[in-house]
Motif scaffolding. Structure first.
Motif, PDB file in Angstrom:
ATOM      1  N   GLN A 294       0.573  -1.060   0.159  1.00 51.89           N
ATOM      2  CA  GLN A 294       0.054   0.136  -0.190  1.00 51.89           C
ATOM      3  C   GLN A 294       0.753   0.923  -0.140  1.00 51.89           C
ATOM      4  N   LEU A 295       2.223   1.360   0.298  1.00 48.16           N
ATOM      5  CA  LEU A 295       2.918   2.197   0.080  1.00 48.16           C
ATOM      6  C   LEU A 295       3.323   3.074  -1.023  1.00 48.16           C
ATOM      7  N   THR A 296       2.798   4.419  -0.317  1.00 48.95           N
ATOM      8  CA  THR A 296       2.295   5.175  -1.887  1.00 48.95           C
ATOM      9  C   THR A 296       4.173   6.432  -1.595  1.00 48.95           C
ATOM     10  N   SER A 297       5.144   6.130  -1.096  1.00 46.24           N
ATOM     11  CA  SER A 297       5.767   7.246  -0.221  1.00 46.24           C
ATOM     12  C   SER A 297       7.209   6.478   0.046  1.00 46.24           C
ATOM     13  N   LEU A 298       8.177   6.237  -0.690  1.00 46.95           N
ATOM     14  CA  LEU A 298       9.107   5.599  -0.182  1.00 46.95           C
ATOM     15  C   LEU A 298      10.376   6.498  -0.166  1.00 46.95           C
ATOM     16  N   HIS A 299      11.040   7.206   1.177  1.00 46.62           N
ATOM     17  CA  HIS A 299      12.344   7.796   0.795  1.00 46.62           C
ATOM     18  C   HIS A 299      13.638   6.549   1.148  1.00 46.62           C
ATOM     19  N   LEU A 300      14.559   7.112   0.019  1.00 51.24           N
ATOM     20  CA  LEU A 300      15.620   6.352   0.617  1.00 51.24           C
ATOM     21  C   LEU A 300      16.632   7.062   0.551  1.00 51.24           C
ATOM     22  N   LYS A 301      16.474   8.515   0.888  1.00 45.81           N
ATOM     23  CA  LYS A 301      18.217   9.880   0.329  1.00 45.81           C
ATOM     24  C   LYS A 301      18.843   9.594   1.582  1.00 45.81           C
ATOM     25  N   ASN A 302      20.181   9.818   1.301  1.00 45.69           N
ATOM     26  CA  ASN A 302      21.112  10.315   2.346  1.00 45.69           C
ATOM     27  C   ASN A 302      21.531   8.648   2.443  1.00 45.69           C
ATOM     28  N   ASN A 303      22.055   8.010   1.868  1.00 44.22           N
ATOM     29  CA  ASN A 303      22.199   6.391   2.299  1.00 44.22           C
ATOM     30  C   ASN A 303      23.359   6.007   1.446  1.00 44.22           C
ATOM     31  N   TRP A 304      24.292   5.078   0.968  1.00 46.47           N
ATOM     32  CA  TRP A 304      24.897   3.996   0.293  1.00 46.47           C
ATOM     33  C   TRP A 304      24.318   3.178  -0.677  1.00 46.47           C
ATOM     34  N   LEU A 305      23.509   2.936  -0.805  1.00 45.99           N
ATOM     35  CA  LEU A 305      22.508   1.888  -1.408  1.00 45.99           C
ATOM     36  C   LEU A 305      23.586   2.225  -2.988  1.00 45.99           C
ATOM     37  N   CYS A 306      23.444   1.216  -4.041  1.00 41.31           N
ATOM     38  CA  CYS A 306      24.006   0.598  -4.579  1.00 41.31           C
ATOM     39  C   CYS A 306      23.429  -0.011  -5.863  1.00 41.31           C
ATOM     40  N   GLN A 307      22.267  -0.365  -5.231  1.00 37.98           N
ATOM     41  CA  GLN A 307      21.284  -0.770  -5.660  1.00 37.98           C
ATOM     42  C   GLN A 307      19.858  -1.271  -5.562  1.00 37.98           C
ATOM     43  N   LEU A 308      18.622  -2.122  -5.682  1.00 37.21           N
ATOM     44  CA  LEU A 308      17.604  -2.349  -5.424  1.00 37.21           C
ATOM     45  C   LEU A 308      17.305  -4.303  -5.117  1.00 37.21           C
ATOM     46  N   PRO A 309      16.872  -3.704  -4.602  1.00 36.47           N
ATOM     47  CA  PRO A 309      15.960  -5.752  -3.533  1.00 36.47           C
ATOM     48  C   PRO A 309      15.132  -5.987  -5.598  1.00 36.47           C
ATOM     49  N   GLY A 310      14.696  -6.909  -5.360  1.00 36.16           N
ATOM     50  CA  GLY A 310      13.478  -7.057  -6.420  1.00 36.16           C
ATOM     51  C   GLY A 310      12.751  -7.527  -5.883  1.00 36.16           C
ATOM     52  N   GLU A 311      12.386  -7.799  -4.170  1.00 38.08           N
ATOM     53  CA  GLU A 311      10.797  -7.159  -3.538  1.00 38.08           C
ATOM     54  C   GLU A 311      10.319  -5.682  -4.036  1.00 38.08           C
ATOM     55  N   VAL A 312      11.377  -4.980  -4.989  1.00 40.20           N
ATOM     56  CA  VAL A 312      10.859  -3.434  -5.015  1.00 40.20           C
ATOM     57  C   VAL A 312       9.954  -3.395  -5.983  1.00 40.20           C
ATOM     58  N   THR A 313       9.895  -4.096  -7.162  1.00 40.22           N
ATOM     59  CA  THR A 313       8.779  -4.567  -7.940  1.00 40.22           C
ATOM     60  C   THR A 313       7.734  -4.738  -7.389  1.00 40.22           C
ATOM     61  N   ALA A 314       7.190  -5.757  -6.336  1.00 37.36           N
ATOM     62  CA  ALA A 314       5.883  -5.537  -5.652  1.00 37.36           C
ATOM     63  C   ALA A 314       5.293  -4.000  -5.386  1.00 37.36           C
ATOM     64  N   LEU A 315       6.129  -2.746  -5.288  1.00 34.77           N
ATOM     65  CA  LEU A 315       5.236  -1.560  -4.629  1.00 34.77           C
ATOM     66  C   LEU A 315       4.544  -1.114  -5.929  1.00 34.77           C
ATOM     67  N   SER A 316       3.215  -1.595  -6.217  1.00 37.89           N
ATOM     68  CA  SER A 316       3.063  -1.361  -6.914  1.00 37.89           C
ATOM     69  C   SER A 316       1.846   0.029  -7.631  1.00 37.89           C
ATOM     70  N   ASN A 317       1.864   0.751  -6.340  1.00 41.03           N
ATOM     71  CA  ASN A 317       1.196   1.756  -5.647  1.00 41.03           C
ATOM     72  C   ASN A 317       1.689   3.163  -5.825  1.00 41.03           C
ATOM     73  N   LEU A 318       3.138   2.766  -5.756  1.00 42.51           N
ATOM     74  CA  LEU A 318       4.069   3.754  -5.285  1.00 42.51           C
ATOM     75  C   LEU A 318       4.147   5.088  -6.172  1.00 42.51           C
ATOM     76  N   THR A 319       3.926   6.648  -5.691  1.00 48.29           N
ATOM     77  CA  THR A 319       3.748   7.542  -6.951  1.00 48.29           C
ATOM     78  C   THR A 319       5.183   8.520  -6.705  1.00 48.29           C
ATOM     79  N   ILE A 320       5.788   8.074  -5.028  1.00 51.24           N
ATOM     80  CA  ILE A 320       7.257   8.949  -4.957  1.00 51.24           C
ATOM     81  C   ILE A 320       7.756   8.036  -4.637  1.00 51.24           C
ATOM     82  N   LEU A 321       9.197   8.011  -4.893  1.00 48.96           N
ATOM     83  CA  LEU A 321      10.456   7.553  -5.259  1.00 48.96           C
ATOM     84  C   LEU A 321      12.191   8.506  -5.066  1.00 48.96           C
ATOM     85  N   ASN A 322      12.287   8.770  -3.260  1.00 44.46           N
ATOM     86  CA  ASN A 322      13.322   9.508  -3.105  1.00 44.46           C
ATOM     87  C   ASN A 322      14.927   8.620  -3.219  1.00 44.46           C
ATOM     88  N   LEU A 323      15.985   8.321  -4.507  1.00 49.19           N
ATOM     89  CA  LEU A 323      16.912   7.762  -3.930  1.00 49.19           C
ATOM     90  C   LEU A 323      17.902   8.550  -4.045  1.00 49.19           C
TER      91      LEU A 323
END
Length: 314
Positions: free
Chosen positions: A36-65
């Motif tokens: 049910q997530l519509t907004s996911l904020h992951l700013k200011n981290n050390w990420l270099c990839q996304l896990p396959g599980e994020v593809t299930a976020l079909s309602n996501l409208t805002i993503l901050n990487l």
């Protein structure tokens, strides 16, 4: 700590999750349970990839990487069909897989500032809902003409890149209101720019521009930034050729066109009907923007100087 926050969000069926500044090197896989997530904020981290599980976020409208360690735009994004806003500024991105744009039909805002991008894939034309595109502080060498079919684009930010030209097709961006291309290597602006009748803000400061397009004064600009260009240094502008030498075809064509335009020779009008090749050639005539006379290849007799202070509102 991040895992705890995700578990709490899962239990509460959260619609917003903020993991900014958590020193994450990976995204917890449990995020995929937040359908049910519509907004996911992951700013200011050390990420270099996304896990396959994020593809299930079909309602996501805002993503901050923003401000992470990504070297390419993640292909997993193509499954986020509801996404409207994507921030990927401040990464190390050099590559944008063309397939990413296949699954983002609702994307309205894309921020790729402060990366190392040299080229945009032609598939960017698939982002038909895009309204704002910001790619400041990158290494762009050129802009694909396919970008110019984005009819909903209102803001285009291309400052601090390596651009030497803009595509003539930029005039097709009929809803563009703000164009910022400061600090590039532009030697001029395309005539197509003059077709942008909704453009309000134009920033071309810090380029190599010596002259503006002849009809720029027809664009209803409210703000024009052109400092640090040779045009303000009053440097001489040289013509492409030293002197005008007209061909016999051009001289003859101008003579005939002059009579046709003035309607001074009824006989000429009657006779030219019998010469389809000549009629076809003359039909491709051009019109001088200043004096209104007809010509075929060039017209160097007229020069128009425009006082930008009078024709452009401050």
């Amino acid at each position: 700590m991040a895992d705890v926050l995700v578990l709490r969000a899962v239990r509460g069926r959260a619609r917003t999750l903020n993991l900014n500044g958590k020193r994450l090197q990976r995204v917890p896989g449990a995020v995929g349970s937040l359908t049910q997530l519509t907004s996911l904020h992951l700013k200011n981290n050390w990420l270099c990839q996304l896990p396959g599980e994020v593809t299930a976020l079909s309602n996501l409208t805002i993503l901050n990487l923003g401000n992470n360690q990504f070297e390419r735009v993640p292909e997993e994004l193509k499954f986020l069909h509801s996404l409207q806003t994507l921030h990927m500024f401040g990464n190390r991105i050099t590559e944008i897989p063309a397939c990413v744009f296949d699954g983002l039909p609702n994307l309205k805002s894309l921020n790729l500032n402060n990366n190392f991008i040299e080229n945009l894939p032609a598939e960017i034309e698939k982002l038909q809902s895009l309204q704002k595109l910001s790619i400041n502080h990158n290494s762009l060498q050129d802009i694909p003409k396919e970008l110019c079919v984005l009819q909903n684009l209102c803001e285009l930010h291309l400052g601090n890149n390596q651009l030497q030209t803009l595509p003539e097709q930029i005039g097709f961006l009929s809803n563009l209101r703000e164009l910022r291309i400061y600090r590039n290597h532009l030697g001029g602006l395309p005539e197509g720019l003059c077709r942008l009748r909704k453009l309000k803000i134009l920033d071309v400061a810090g380029n190599q521009i010596q002259t503006f397009p002849s009809r720029l004064h027809e664009v209803p600009l409210q703000e024009l930034y052109c400092e640090e260009n040779p045009l303000l240094q009053k440097e001489p502008v040289y013509a492409i050729q030293d002197e005008e030498i007209l061909s016999l075809k051009e001289i003859t064509a101008r003579h005939i066109l002059s009579h046709l335009q003035n309607g001074s020779s009824l006989l000429l009008r009657e006779q030219i009907i019998h010469y389809p090749d000549a009629r076809r050639l003359l039909s491709s005539r051009n019109v001088c923007a200043l004096c209104g006379k007809w010509f075929l290849d060039m017209w160097l007799e007229c020069v128009q100087f425009v006082d930008v202070k009078k024709v452009i509102k401050k």
